[in-house]
Design an enzyme around this catalytic site. Sequence first.
Site, PDB file in Angstrom:
ATOM      1  N   CYS A   1       0.840  -1.197   0.000  1.00 22.59           N
ATOM      2  CA  CYS A   1       0.000   0.000   0.000  1.00 22.59           C
ATOM      3  C   CYS A   1       0.883   1.258   0.000  1.00 22.59           C
ATOM      4  CB  CYS A   1      -0.987  -0.036   1.164  1.00 22.59           C
ATOM      5  SG  CYS A   1      -2.322   1.178   1.003  1.00 22.59           S
TER       6      CYS A   1
ATOM      7  N   GLU B   1      -2.946  -9.051   2.235  1.00 18.98           N
ATOM      8  CA  GLU B   1      -3.516  -9.625   3.472  1.00 18.98           C
ATOM      9  C   GLU B   1      -5.033  -9.557   3.499  1.00 18.98           C
ATOM     10  OE1 GLU B   1      -3.221  -5.260   4.445  1.00 18.98           O
ATOM     11  OE2 GLU B   1      -2.120  -6.707   3.225  1.00 18.98           O
TER      12      GLU B   1
ATOM     13  N   HIS C   1      -3.759  -4.739  -1.125  1.00 18.11           N
ATOM     14  CA  HIS C   1      -3.521  -5.377   0.173  1.00 18.11           C
ATOM     15  C   HIS C   1      -3.573  -6.897   0.023  1.00 18.11           C
ATOM     16  CE1 HIS C   1      -3.721  -1.864   2.899  1.00 18.11           C
ATOM     17  NE2 HIS C   1      -4.506  -1.364   1.965  1.00 18.11           N
TER      18      HIS C   1
END
Length: 213
Positions: free
Chosen positions: A82, A195, A193
């Site tokens: 990010c 994750e 992202h």
Amino acid sequence: MTIAVIDYGMGNLHSVAKALEHVTHEHVMITRDPRVIAGATRLVLPGQGAIRDCMGELERTELKGLVQELLVAQSKPLLGICVGQQMLMDESEENGGTACLGFLSGKVRYFGQNLLDENDERLKVPHMGWNQVSQRQHHPLWEGIEDGTRFYFVHSYYVDSQHDGHVFGTTAYAGVEAHVATGRDAVFAVQFHPEKSANNGLRLLENFVNWAP
């Protein structure tokens, strides 16, 4: 064997660490200890919020110089996530202009305001949600991930690289081609992202853990 998630006070630290723990047996540590960071086998540079704040906190925690040294040394793999991707560039338009780490040539630009799509429907900024990533060129971190896979984004600014060889993935939004995966040598960075990107995001993190540049 330690993967250090660099803690300078900004970013999705615990979510990133948990996702990494899901794909590796290596020790994952959230840390701002320079000795641990310097001695780690892999590094993750997260980031979230305004880039001026991220760069300011990196300086305040006295980690900026260390991160720059490690980038130059290229002694271990580093993954930017990010704003962690944006911080690797020369500068950002955000906050009236913010100097970044200058590891990759290019600028971070604002998508703009009052944007319309091809159907004259208003586009939202920040660009938030799932979007396709086109793989510009092969990279070990794309292993097992199909071209055009969707990843999860939250951002109002995007990377505009000056070096085609540093661009590994792009996303189309607001009439621009955002360079959402960039890197060189032992560094790879993504605007999205991983994750938060389900199985394909975990696969990218697993590929990072197994990457031997």
